[in-house]
Design a protein around this motif. Structure first.
Motif, short mmCIF file in Angstrom:
data_model
loop_
_atom_site.label_atom_id
_atom_site.label_comp_id
_atom_site.label_asym_id
_atom_site.label_seq_id
_atom_site.Cartn_x
_atom_site.Cartn_y
_atom_site.Cartn_z
N SER A 26 -3.81 4.32 0.16
CA SER A 26 -4.65 4.84 1.56
C SER A 26 -4.07 6.32 2.02
CB SER A 26 -4.10 3.81 2.58
OG SER A 26 -4.64 4.30 3.89
N GLU A 82 -13.37 3.08 -12.61
CA GLU A 82 -13.77 1.71 -12.97
C GLU A 82 -14.31 1.49 -14.35
OE1 GLU A 82 -14.06 0.42 -7.95
OE2 GLU A 82 -15.94 0.75 -9.51
N ARG A 119 -21.34 -1.62 -7.86
CA ARG A 119 -20.97 -2.60 -8.54
C ARG A 119 -21.73 -3.93 -8.86
NH1 ARG A 119 -16.46 -1.36 -4.76
NH2 ARG A 119 -14.94 0.32 -5.68
N ASP A 178 -15.81 -5.69 3.94
CA ASP A 178 -16.10 -6.98 3.80
C ASP A 178 -17.52 -6.95 4.22
OD1 ASP A 178 -16.35 -9.74 4.12
OD2 ASP A 178 -15.09 -9.91 5.63
N LYS A 208 -12.72 -0.26 0.70
CA LYS A 208 -12.90 -1.51 0.54
C LYS A 208 -13.51 -2.08 1.90
CE LYS A 208 -8.98 -2.12 -2.52
NZ LYS A 208 -7.78 -2.73 -2.72
N ASN A 226 -2.80 0.41 -4.68
CA ASN A 226 -3.31 0.07 -3.52
C ASN A 226 -3.14 1.57 -2.74
OD1 ASN A 226 -3.93 -2.76 -3.86
ND2 ASN A 226 -1.99 -2.94 -4.19
N ALA A 229 -19.88 -0.82 -3.35
CA ALA A 229 -20.22 -2.22 -3.33
C ALA A 229 -21.47 -2.46 -3.83
CB ALA A 229 -20.14 -2.83 -2.14
N PHE A 244 -8.15 2.12 -0.18
CA PHE A 244 -8.22 1.20 0.96
C PHE A 244 -9.22 1.24 1.88
CE2 PHE A 244 -7.50 0.12 5.56
CZ PHE A 244 -7.11 -1.32 5.37
N HIS A 245 -9.89 2.50 2.20
CA HIS A 245 -10.94 2.86 3.12
C HIS A 245 -12.27 2.64 2.22
CE1 HIS A 245 -9.05 3.73 6.72
NE2 HIS A 245 -8.22 4.71 6.07
N ALA A 289 -18.17 3.13 0.81
CA ALA A 289 -17.54 1.78 0.69
C ALA A 289 -18.97 0.86 0.48
CB ALA A 289 -16.88 1.25 1.59
N SER A 296 -7.93 2.24 -6.73
CA SER A 296 -8.40 1.20 -5.44
C SER A 296 -7.88 2.12 -4.22
CB SER A 296 -7.35 0.32 -5.54
OG SER A 296 -7.49 -0.65 -4.55
N TYR A 316 0.68 -1.12 0.11
CA TYR A 316 -0.10 0.00 0.11
C TYR A 316 1.04 1.33 -0.05
CZ TYR A 316 -3.89 -3.18 1.27
OH TYR A 316 -4.88 -4.23 1.19
#
Length: 514
Positions: free
Chosen positions: A322, A359, A509, A387, A385, A320, A506, A382-383, A502, A380, A294
């Motif tokens: 941040s 994108e 997408r 889960d 992304k 990557n 998602a 970091f923050h 984030a 891309s 990163y």
């Protein structure tokens, strides 16, 4: 508990208990909003389907301006999601997910191989690498004692982590190499595996260091703030020069080497999997498993347009990225305050738009196998992304990084602290790796840190973001709010905005695939 917000052209409803994310119609969003984010199915309920058509039944004076058929459809959709356990789902019992009572097992260590630095960054929390003490480098014996300490205190944990940190760890790189080899030899005796990471400003990178790092490190953090003028305002060399011109080519060279290393490793693995056992045996260990790196920067009051710094780094080919908000005392001229929040919220929204645009451009260009430094790579960040499965460990979601419980930092003298941000603070010293080998280790602060989880903090208990941020940084809480039990307010506000972006990205997408 649910959380409702608008992202671009989407109405987002997040179900906190299940983690389900819904992009809903205007009618569903209006009904849930007017009902205060609550729902009951009894006939007497203020938000029952028979009464939801009138907003005053839900505690509001305005009517929901939808025809009856649309409202009934919205209600039916809501009830269908509730029945499926994806809306208003109950939270897991706290006693089942509370991190308390798991026992003091250490699985990660920040190894301060250098309390010195070849840069003098103005915002450095570590007092430009010295941690408010004497500057010095860790001797090999102390590093080995620290590794032994981690192995012995890790209980049944098989996978461990060591981050080589500073100051600037490349100032003590011979010791870093010696400790990596020592760790590899010792881990076998304990049937464990250590993931090695390294954080560097890149000034001392060369081909030999790059090759070693790419072969042995699982993750690398490269420090740079973004555009030349932004970076050089806060990040200067010991001589007072801006650092950008000194490091940018080195960082790009490192990333390209790491990418090529990964491609070569992938080809070796493919040949080994498809070839004979004899061929596989001659290939040996591939040089790297993935390009885990990163570039990590800090934005301050001086560059609240930090989306431009992300765009700059992505344009150079970094994949990557941040860029994080500075956390410092309000007396500093570069400090961010709550007055800056509206501007920062707008900037995160702008960055989310840049991510979507990049994108889309990448998809349209149909470029394949792009190398770092080649135009066309999507941004891309970091923050952005997240889960959406909420991760593998519910305990970690409740307590965060594990500072003071499962994670410690060790200084060049061997002193043990709850994390790297406490190093040098005598009140938080937990012992010394040389001494505990003889006397044993007891973490006297363990209970204090163990109890600082999302179910014991008033601000966290009712917060929609609790399972994602895990209560925030312990060090920031203590240093700026005066208590482990009070999350840092500014950090919380920005974290929630990043999470909204984030999750919204998602959702965009996911919908694009339908």
């Amino acid at each position: 508990m649910i959380h409702l917000y608008r992202f671009k052209d989407l109405n987002i409803v997040l179900d906190i208990g299940s983690g389900a994310v819904h992009a809903v119609s205007d009618a569903v969003f209006d009904v849930l909003s007017k009902c205060g984010g609550k729902w009951e199915d009894s006939a007497e309920s203020a938000c029952h389907p028979d009464t939801v058509k009138s907003a005053h039944h839900c505690g509001r004076s305005e009517a929901i301006h939808r025809d009856e058929e649309t409202l009934q459809e919205a209600v039916a959709e809501i009830e269908e999601l509730i029945a499926a356990g994806m809306l208003f789902s109950p939270a897991p019992p706290e006693e089942e997910v509370s991190p308390e009572g798991r026992g003091a097992v250490i699985k990660a260590m920040c190894l301060h191989v250098a309390h010195d630095c070849n840069m003098r960054c103005a915002y450095c929390f570590a007092d430009t690498g010295g941690f408010s003490g004497a500057r010095g480098l860790m001797p090999p014996g102390t590093g080995k004692a620290a590794i032994d300490f981690l192995l012995e205190q890790s209980g049944s944990r098989r996978n461990l982590e060591i981050d080589f940190f500073g100051g600037e760890p490349l100032m003590n790189f011979d010791v870093v190499k010696e400790l990596v080899h020592y760790g590899r030899s010792r881990e076998k005796e304990y049937s464990k595996h250590i993931r090695f990471t390294l954080t560097t400003n890149g000034l001392l990178l060369d081909d030999a260091k790059t090759a070693f790092i790419n072969e042995h490190m699982d993750n690398v953090i490269l420090s740079i703030d973004g555009r030349p003028g932004v970076n050089d305002r806060m990040r200067k060399t010991v001589n007072g020069d801006g650092a950008y011109a000194y490091i940018i080519d080195k960082l790009l060279h490192f990333v390209m080497a790491r990418k090529k290393c990964d491609i070569a490793g992938s080809e070796d693995r493919a040949r080994a999997e498809s070839g004979s056992e004899a061929e596989a045996a001659t290939l040996g260990k591939p040089p790297a498993r993935s390009p885990l790196y990163y570039v990590r920067g800090t934005f301050t009051k001086y560059n609240k347009d930090f989306a431009e710094d992300v765009r700059h780094l992505a344009g150079l080919g970094f994949e990557n990225i941040s860029i994080e908000p500075v956390v410092t005392g309000a007396e500093e001229p570069w400090a961010l305050t709550e007055d800056d929040l509206p501007e920062l919220y707008a900037e995160y929204d702008r960055l989310a738009s840049l991510v979507l645009e990049s994108e889309q451009e990448d998809k349209e260009s149909e470029l394949a196998c792009k190398e770092p430094g080649q135009a066309g790579n999507p941004i891309s960040f970091f923050h952005f992304k997240v889960d959406l499965g909420q991760g593998p460990c519910v305990y970690k979601r409740a307590s965060g990084c594990g500072a003071g419980t499962a994670y410690v930092a060790v200084t060049p003298e061997g002193d043990i602290y709850p994390c790297h941000q406490f190093a040098g603070e005598e009140a938080y010293k937990l012992g010394n790796v040389h001494e505990v080998a003889e006397t044993g280790f007891k973490n006297r602060l363990y209970e204090s840190f163990e109890k600082a989880h999302i179910f014991s903090k008033d601000e966290c208990r009712e917060c929609w973001a609790k399972y994602y941020c895990s209560g925030g940084c312990h060090a920031n809480a203590l240093h700026f709010e005066g208590s482990l039990m009070k999350p840092h307010r500014l950090s919380c506000a920005l974290e929630k905005k990043r999470l909204e972006c984030a999750i919204g990205l998602a959702a965009k997408r996911a919908l694009a695939h339908y």
